[in-house]
Each structure stands twice: as structure tokens, then as C-alpha cells.
Write a protein that holds these residues in place. Structure first.
Motif, PDB file in Angstrom:
ATOM      1  N   GLN A 144       0.846  -1.190   0.000  1.00  0.00           N
ATOM      2  CA  GLN A 144       0.000   0.000   0.000  1.00  0.00           C
ATOM      3  C   GLN A 144       0.886   1.246   0.000  1.00  0.00           C
ATOM      4  N   PRO A 145       0.443   2.339  -0.653  1.00  0.00           N
ATOM      5  CA  PRO A 145       1.251   3.569  -0.651  1.00  0.00           C
ATOM      6  C   PRO A 145       1.555   4.017   0.774  1.00  0.00           C
ATOM      7  N   ALA A 146       2.825   4.332   1.019  1.00  0.00           N
ATOM      8  CA  ALA A 146       3.255   4.739   2.360  1.00  0.00           C
ATOM      9  C   ALA A 146       3.762   6.173   2.325  1.00  0.00           C
ATOM     10  N   SER A 147       3.368   6.955   3.302  1.00  0.00           N
ATOM     11  CA  SER A 147       3.811   8.348   3.389  1.00  0.00           C
ATOM     12  C   SER A 147       5.214   8.414   3.988  1.00  0.00           C
ATOM     13  N   ILE A 148       5.804   9.602   3.926  1.00  0.00           N
ATOM     14  CA  ILE A 148       7.122   9.806   4.538  1.00  0.00           C
ATOM     15  C   ILE A 148       7.056   9.522   6.033  1.00  0.00           C
ATOM     16  N   ALA A 149       5.954   9.902   6.652  1.00  0.00           N
ATOM     17  CA  ALA A 149       5.783   9.653   8.084  1.00  0.00           C
ATOM     18  C   ALA A 149       5.775   8.154   8.383  1.00  0.00           C
ATOM     19  N   ASP A 150       5.113   7.368   7.516  1.00  0.00           N
ATOM     20  CA  ASP A 150       5.077   5.921   7.713  1.00  0.00           C
ATOM     21  C   ASP A 150       6.483   5.324   7.614  1.00  0.00           C
TER      22      ASP A 150
END
Length: 318
Positions: free
Chosen positions: A207-213
Motif C-alpha cells: 500500500q502507498p506509504a507516506s514519509i511519516a510511515d
């Protein structure tokens, strides 16, 4: 400070290292729980393993490959599978319960380690160890019983309990491996094994992950490395059956993190159980300890001369 620590008994130093490891380990839980709920558990493990391996490769470029040489690759594979199996179960449980609740269930690991250390290492099973472990389990039961539905065990609880078993088993592997392996190699190889195992699984459900993730996954990796380094230091100087009940100290740390990061407080009954497990730790006998090599790290000659006969001899000495 160093001189003060060296004057302490091996078992007491081991308990101090294990307590510090529990404080660090709670931050692993915080990072994992803060990662977006849309990110699958396998992907979180793959992300943290990728970031950790990158860091290790950079470090190896400076310190050389001597620190990761091993004559026991199969032991590293087994420990890596157990280590990340434990993390998978814990991360899965954290999606359904608070940090303090998950850590309460993980306290069963202390009993498992005590029993397995007696069976496989021949460690002395004293009345004090039995009493401390039994009292700790009573405390855990007091904390867990409100969640139980008859004899049914919710999936999150089952995952936490199986994670405790995997962590106990990898701790015993570490107890044997520290005789011939460097701390660096024991931290490096499980990460590489994790990438091999979890990356293919994660790709399927990515799944697309953000920089925070990514940052939180990396933070989980950092604190996990710190935790395992401290655990390795603990098992070098103390009996596994003594240091494992010190894992009970994770409870007050996890309660604090639940309150600070998630504005959650455990049920009052949790404090009753917590009092019992703290008392259990106080009942332990901290005198004596294991007799490790004088150096924290085995030298190159030890690594080259590692043989099955020496391992068997070392096992007998424990």
C-alpha cells in the motif's frame, strides 16, 4: 560509571540491561502503533528491515566485514525467523489492543524462558525463581481476565502469546550464540533474513506509504536494534532465567506511552496485576550470574576456531 557497573554481580547487571531494553522496546511499539492503519503488518516489517539493512551496509563499509563474519549461518536464520515472527505477532496485536495490554500478555515469555533454560541449558531451578515466575503469571492473569470471553481467546491475544513464545526462543538462541558471535553480526543477519522473508509478502499487498510511515518504520527499526543490543549485553553476563522476568518492567513504561501518545489509561485492575509482577521481580535472586568471556566481543581467533565440540562444551558449562 563503568567501574561501578563492573562491581555489580553478573545477574544484577543483566537485569539492569534487560530493564533498559524494555524501556527501548516500548518505543518500538509506539512507532508501530502510530503507522497508518492502511499499511499491512508485513509491509511495516519489510520497510523497517530495508531501512535497517541500508544503515548496516553503510556501517560495514567503515568497520569492515570482520564484524559480520559467522560460522553459524543456520543459527542466524533460525533466530531471524523467530525474531521477526515475534515482531509480526506483536505488531498485529498492537492494531487491536493498547501497548500496555499487549505487553501484559507478553509477560508469559518470562515463564517460557525460565522453563526452556532449565531444560536446554541445565540452569538451576530454585524455589525463588519458581515463586517469582508464578507470582508474575498471577499478575498477568489478573490483567488479562477482563478480556477473556469464557474459554475463547481473541485473535489479538493469541498473536501476543505466540509472539512471546517466539521471543523466548530467540532469547535462548542468543544465549548460546553470544559465545562465538559478535553483537554486530547478531544484529545484522536477522535484518537481511527479514528482507528476504517479508519483502516478497509485502510486495503482494503493498500500500502507498507516506514519509511519516517510512520514518516511523525506521524508528521502530532503530529502537528494535537498541533493544536487542541491550538484550545481548544482558544474556552475556546473566542467567536467562533471571533476566527474563525483568521484562515485567515493560508494563509501567508502556502505561506511560499509552497516556502520552494515545491518551489512554488502563483499567484499574491493570494496576493490581502490575503490583504483583513488580513484587515478582523483587523476589528474584540477583547474586551470581553467568561466566562469560572477559571481553564483550569474541575475537577473530574465536570466530575461526568455532567448532561443534566447543559449542557442546560451552553448553555443558551453562
Amino acid at each position: 560509571m563503568t567501574r561501578t557497573l563492573t562491581r555489580l554481580s553478573g545477574n544484577l547487571r543483566g537485569v539492569l540491561w534487560m530493564t533498559a531494553a524494555m524501556a527501548s522496546g516500548v518505543f518500538v511499539d509506539v512507532c508501530a502503533k502510530l503507522v497508518s492503519a492502511e499499511i499491512p503488518t508485513a509491509q511495516i516489517l519489510a520497510m523497517r528491515a530495508i531501512l535497517t539493512v541500508v544503515v548496516f551496509v553503510v556501517v560495514v563499509c567503515f568497520v569492515g566485514t570482520r564484524q559480520i563474519r559467522t560460522r553459524r549461518p543456520m543459527a542466524h536464520i533460525a533466530r531471524g525467523v523467530l525474531w521477526y515472527g515475534s515482531l509480526f505477532c506483536v505488531f498485529f496485536a498492537l492494531r487491536q489492543m493498547s501497548i500496555s495490554e499487549v505487553n501484559a500478555y507478553l509477560f508469559i515469555e518470562a515463564l517460557l524462558t525460565v522453563m526452556l533454560a532449565v531444560v536446554f541449558f541445565g540452569e538451576k531451578l530454585t524455589a525463588r525463581k519458581i515463586g517469582a515466575t508464578a507470582l508474575g503469571l498471577v499478575g498477568v492473569w489478573v490483567m488479562c481476565v477482563p478480556k477473556m470471553d469464557g474459554f475463547g481467546v481473541p485473535l489479538g491475544i493469541a498473536a501476543a502469546l505466540f509472539g512471546a513464545f517466539c521471543f523466548s526462543a530467540q532469547t535462548l538462541f542468543a544465549k548460546v550464540m553470544v559465545r562465538t558471535e559478535t553483537n554486530f553480526s547478531m544484529l545484522f543477519w536477522p535484518q537481511l533474513i527479514a528482507v528476504v522473508i517479508w519483502l516478497p509478502v509485502a510486495i503482494i499487498m503493498w500500500q502507498p506509504a507516506s514519509i511519516a510511515d517510512w520514518a516511523l518504520s525506521g524508528g521502530a527499526g532503530f529502537f528494535a536494534m537498541s533493544t536487542n543490543y541491550m538484550v545481548l549485553r544482558a544474556v552475556r553476563v546473566a542467567d536467562a532465567s533471571v533476566i527474563s522476568p525483568a521484562a515485567y518492567t515493560a508494563l509501567p513504561f508502556s502505561m506511560a506511552m499509552d497516556l502520552i501518545f494515545f491518551d489512554m489509561l488502563p483499567m484499574p485492575i491493570i494496576f493490581i496485576g502490575a503490583g504483583l509482577v513488580v513484587l515478582a521481580v523483587m523476589l528474584l535472586d540477583f547474586k551470581g550470574g553467568a561466566r562469560p568471556a572477559t571481553a564483550d566481543e569474541p575475537d577473530e581467533k574465536t570466530l575461526k576456531d568455532d567448532s561443534s565440540s566447543k559449542v557442546k562444551c560451552a553448553d555443558a558449562q551453562v
